[in-house]
Design a protein around this motif. Structure first.
Motif, PDB file in Angstrom:
ATOM      1  N   ILE A  23       0.847  -1.206   0.000  1.00 54.29           N
ATOM      2  CA  ILE A  23       0.000   0.000   0.000  1.00 54.29           C
ATOM      3  C   ILE A  23       0.876   1.248   0.000  1.00 54.29           C
ATOM      4  CG2 ILE A  23      -1.653   1.331   1.364  1.00 54.29           C
ATOM      5  CD1 ILE A  23      -2.880  -1.357   2.230  1.00 54.29           C
ATOM      6  N   PHE A  24       1.929   1.231   0.807  1.00 55.66           N
ATOM      7  CA  PHE A  24       2.849   2.370   0.841  1.00 55.66           C
ATOM      8  C   PHE A  24       3.486   2.605  -0.526  1.00 55.66           C
ATOM      9  CE2 PHE A  24       7.170   4.027   1.521  1.00 55.66           C
ATOM     10  CZ  PHE A  24       6.851   5.238   2.110  1.00 55.66           C
ATOM     11  N   LEU A  25       3.956   1.558  -1.181  1.00 55.76           N
ATOM     12  CA  LEU A  25       4.566   1.706  -2.507  1.00 55.76           C
ATOM     13  C   LEU A  25       3.554   2.182  -3.540  1.00 55.76           C
ATOM     14  CD1 LEU A  25       6.911  -1.418  -2.573  1.00 55.76           C
ATOM     15  CD2 LEU A  25       7.541   0.978  -2.232  1.00 55.76           C
ATOM     16  N   ASN A  26       2.309   1.709  -3.446  1.00 55.54           N
ATOM     17  CA  ASN A  26       1.275   2.197  -4.363  1.00 55.54           C
ATOM     18  C   ASN A  26       1.015   3.687  -4.152  1.00 55.54           C
ATOM     19  OD1 ASN A  26       0.935  -0.316  -5.515  1.00 55.54           O
ATOM     20  ND2 ASN A  26      -0.881  -0.834  -4.319  1.00 55.54           N
ATOM     21  N   LEU A  27       1.056   4.146  -2.908  1.00 59.68           N
ATOM     22  CA  LEU A  27       0.876   5.577  -2.636  1.00 59.68           C
ATOM     23  C   LEU A  27       2.064   6.390  -3.163  1.00 59.68           C
ATOM     24  CD1 LEU A  27      -0.590   5.468   0.968  1.00 59.68           C
ATOM     25  CD2 LEU A  27      -1.768   6.181  -1.112  1.00 59.68           C
ATOM     26  N   MET A  28       3.277   5.862  -3.028  1.00 59.71           N
ATOM     27  CA  MET A  28       4.467   6.568  -3.508  1.00 59.71           C
ATOM     28  C   MET A  28       4.468   6.702  -5.033  1.00 59.71           C
ATOM     29  SD  MET A  28       6.331   7.600  -1.010  1.00 59.71           S
ATOM     30  CE  MET A  28       4.839   7.960  -0.133  1.00 59.71           C
ATOM     31  N   VAL A  29       3.903   5.724  -5.716  1.00 56.94           N
ATOM     32  CA  VAL A  29       3.829   5.796  -7.182  1.00 56.94           C
ATOM     33  C   VAL A  29       2.902   6.925  -7.618  1.00 56.94           C
ATOM     34  CG1 VAL A  29       2.991   4.533  -9.206  1.00 56.94           C
ATOM     35  CG2 VAL A  29       4.448   3.393  -7.550  1.00 56.94           C
ATOM     36  N   MET A  30       1.909   7.242  -6.801  1.00 54.38           N
ATOM     37  CA  MET A  30       0.932   8.282  -7.170  1.00 54.38           C
ATOM     38  C   MET A  30       1.455   9.704  -6.978  1.00 54.38           C
ATOM     39  SD  MET A  30      -2.782   6.855  -5.997  1.00 54.38           S
ATOM     40  CE  MET A  30      -2.399   6.249  -4.369  1.00 54.38           C
ATOM     41  N   LEU A  31       2.593   9.876  -6.299  1.00 51.75           N
ATOM     42  CA  LEU A  31       3.116  11.224  -6.059  1.00 51.75           C
ATOM     43  C   LEU A  31       3.747  11.822  -7.316  1.00 51.75           C
ATOM     44  CD1 LEU A  31       4.776  10.857  -2.566  1.00 51.75           C
ATOM     45  CD2 LEU A  31       2.779  12.189  -3.148  1.00 51.75           C
ATOM     46  N   PRO A  32       3.619  13.134  -7.501  1.00 49.90           N
ATOM     47  CA  PRO A  32       4.245  13.802  -8.659  1.00 49.90           C
ATOM     48  C   PRO A  32       5.725  14.100  -8.379  1.00 49.90           C
ATOM     49  CG  PRO A  32       2.956  15.373  -7.424  1.00 49.90           C
ATOM     50  CD  PRO A  32       2.747  14.032  -6.765  1.00 49.90           C
ATOM     51  N   TRP A  33       6.594  13.108  -8.531  1.00 43.32           N
ATOM     52  CA  TRP A  33       7.999  13.231  -8.147  1.00 43.32           C
ATOM     53  C   TRP A  33       8.737  14.299  -8.942  1.00 43.32           C
ATOM     54  CZ3 TRP A  33       9.390  11.627  -3.678  1.00 43.32           C
ATOM     55  CH2 TRP A  33       8.725  10.567  -3.088  1.00 43.32           C
ATOM     56  N   ALA A  34       8.438  14.438 -10.221  1.00 42.36           N
ATOM     57  CA  ALA A  34       9.134  15.443 -11.038  1.00 42.36           C
ATOM     58  C   ALA A  34       8.819  16.852 -10.531  1.00 42.36           C
ATOM     59  CB  ALA A  34       8.742  15.298 -12.503  1.00 42.36           C
ATOM     60  N   ALA A  35       7.572  17.115 -10.236  1.00 47.63           N
ATOM     61  CA  ALA A  35       7.191  18.436  -9.718  1.00 47.63           C
ATOM     62  C   ALA A  35       7.840  18.696  -8.361  1.00 47.63           C
ATOM     63  CB  ALA A  35       5.673  18.539  -9.610  1.00 47.63           C
ATOM     64  N   LEU A  36       7.862  17.689  -7.493  1.00 49.24           N
ATOM     65  CA  LEU A  36       8.501  17.852  -6.187  1.00 49.24           C
ATOM     66  C   LEU A  36       9.985  18.136  -6.325  1.00 49.24           C
ATOM     67  CD1 LEU A  36       6.748  14.983  -4.224  1.00 49.24           C
ATOM     68  CD2 LEU A  36       6.390  17.431  -3.937  1.00 49.24           C
ATOM     69  N   PHE A  37      10.641  17.478  -7.284  1.00 44.34           N
ATOM     70  CA  PHE A  37      12.064  17.708  -7.507  1.00 44.34           C
ATOM     71  C   PHE A  37      12.326  19.139  -7.964  1.00 44.34           C
ATOM     72  CE2 PHE A  37      15.533  17.945 -10.589  1.00 44.34           C
ATOM     73  CZ  PHE A  37      16.594  17.599  -9.782  1.00 44.34           C
ATOM     74  N   TRP A  38      11.562  19.606  -8.953  1.00 46.08           N
ATOM     75  CA  TRP A  38      11.805  20.952  -9.496  1.00 46.08           C
ATOM     76  C   TRP A  38      11.449  22.040  -8.482  1.00 46.08           C
ATOM     77  CZ3 TRP A  38      15.291  21.316 -12.816  1.00 46.08           C
ATOM     78  CH2 TRP A  38      15.477  20.314 -13.769  1.00 46.08           C
ATOM     79  N   TRP A  39      10.423  21.828  -7.666  1.00 45.51           N
ATOM     80  CA  TRP A  39      10.134  22.794  -6.611  1.00 45.51           C
ATOM     81  C   TRP A  39      11.277  22.857  -5.616  1.00 45.51           C
ATOM     82  CZ3 TRP A  39       7.131  26.749  -6.604  1.00 45.51           C
ATOM     83  CH2 TRP A  39       5.954  26.752  -7.341  1.00 45.51           C
ATOM     84  N   SER A  40      11.843  21.706  -5.279  1.00 48.66           N
ATOM     85  CA  SER A  40      12.976  21.686  -4.344  1.00 48.66           C
ATOM     86  C   SER A  40      14.178  22.423  -4.922  1.00 48.66           C
ATOM     87  CB  SER A  40      13.362  20.251  -4.008  1.00 48.66           C
ATOM     88  OG  SER A  40      12.313  19.603  -3.349  1.00 48.66           O
ATOM     89  N   VAL A  41      14.434  22.229  -6.212  1.00 50.80           N
ATOM     90  CA  VAL A  41      15.537  22.948  -6.861  1.00 50.80           C
ATOM     91  C   VAL A  41      15.275  24.448  -6.818  1.00 50.80           C
ATOM     92  CG1 VAL A  41      16.667  23.350  -9.083  1.00 50.80           C
ATOM     93  CG2 VAL A  41      16.233  21.015  -8.309  1.00 50.80           C
ATOM     94  N   PHE A  42      14.053  24.853  -7.088  1.00 48.63           N
ATOM     95  CA  PHE A  42      13.689  26.267  -7.040  1.00 48.63           C
ATOM     96  C   PHE A  42      13.911  26.840  -5.637  1.00 48.63           C
ATOM     97  CE2 PHE A  42      10.321  29.388  -6.077  1.00 48.63           C
ATOM     98  CZ  PHE A  42      10.723  30.406  -6.923  1.00 48.63           C
ATOM     99  N   PHE A  43      13.497  26.116  -4.599  1.00 50.28           N
ATOM    100  CA  PHE A  43      13.679  26.583  -3.223  1.00 50.28           C
ATOM    101  C   PHE A  43      15.151  26.767  -2.894  1.00 50.28           C
ATOM    102  CE2 PHE A  43       9.532  24.254  -2.046  1.00 50.28           C
ATOM    103  CZ  PHE A  43       8.778  25.315  -2.489  1.00 50.28           C
ATOM    104  N   VAL A  44      16.004  25.826  -3.346  1.00 52.98           N
ATOM    105  CA  VAL A  44      17.432  25.909  -3.053  1.00 52.98           C
ATOM    106  C   VAL A  44      18.068  27.078  -3.793  1.00 52.98           C
ATOM    107  CG1 VAL A  44      19.634  24.706  -3.323  1.00 52.98           C
ATOM    108  CG2 VAL A  44      17.654  23.485  -2.441  1.00 52.98           C
ATOM    109  N   VAL A  45      17.677  27.294  -5.056  1.00 55.69           N
ATOM    110  CA  VAL A  45      18.252  28.406  -5.828  1.00 55.69           C
ATOM    111  C   VAL A  45      17.870  29.745  -5.197  1.00 55.69           C
ATOM    112  CG1 VAL A  45      18.114  29.610  -8.052  1.00 55.69           C
ATOM    113  CG2 VAL A  45      18.433  27.133  -7.986  1.00 55.69           C
ATOM    114  N   VAL A  46      16.622  29.902  -4.823  1.00 56.69           N
ATOM    115  CA  VAL A  46      16.206  31.153  -4.169  1.00 56.69           C
ATOM    116  C   VAL A  46      16.901  31.302  -2.819  1.00 56.69           C
ATOM    117  CG1 VAL A  46      14.246  32.415  -3.187  1.00 56.69           C
ATOM    118  CG2 VAL A  46      14.020  31.280  -5.395  1.00 56.69           C
ATOM    119  N   GLY A  47      17.043  30.208  -2.078  1.00 54.05           N
ATOM    120  CA  GLY A  47      17.765  30.262  -0.808  1.00 54.05           C
ATOM    121  C   GLY A  47      19.216  30.673  -0.996  1.00 54.05           C
TER     122      GLY A  47
END
Length: 94
Positions: A23-47
């Motif tokens: 169930i945990f792995l099925n939930l992890m597959v549903m997450l938008p990983w690419a969007a989370l990655f690019w938001w994290s990059v944006f946060f680090v660049v602004v920081g």
């Protein structure tokens, strides 16, 4: 919510010992990983930019990695570092 639960439990036997893992792995597959990655990059660049502006680049990057946009507030709230005093010039040799 029922739709999410159906997708998470799809193909999982609730009585099996590893049902939680599936169930945990099925939930992890549903997450938008690419969007989370690019938001994290944006946060680090602004920081990093805010840290550079405040004279604390590494600190800005670290706070942005750890806290995301809340780290920006931490960097902006800290005072600028005091410049190091320079020693007086040496006297001329004769």
């Amino acid at each position: 919510m029922e739709h999410w639960l159906d997708k998470a439990t799809q193909g999982v036997d609730p009585d099996s010992p590893d049902a939680f893992l599936h169930i945990f792995l099925n939930l992890m597959v549903m997450l938008p990983w690419a969007a989370l990655f690019w938001w994290s990059v944006f946060f680090v660049v602004v920081g990093a930019l805010l840290g550079w502006w405040r004279g604390r680049v590494v600190e800005g990057i670290v706070w942005a990695v750890v806290l995301g946009p809340i780290g920006w507030i931490v960097v902006l709230g800290r005072p600028r570092p005091k410049p190091r005093p320079e020693p007086p010039p040496l006297p001329r040799r004769r």
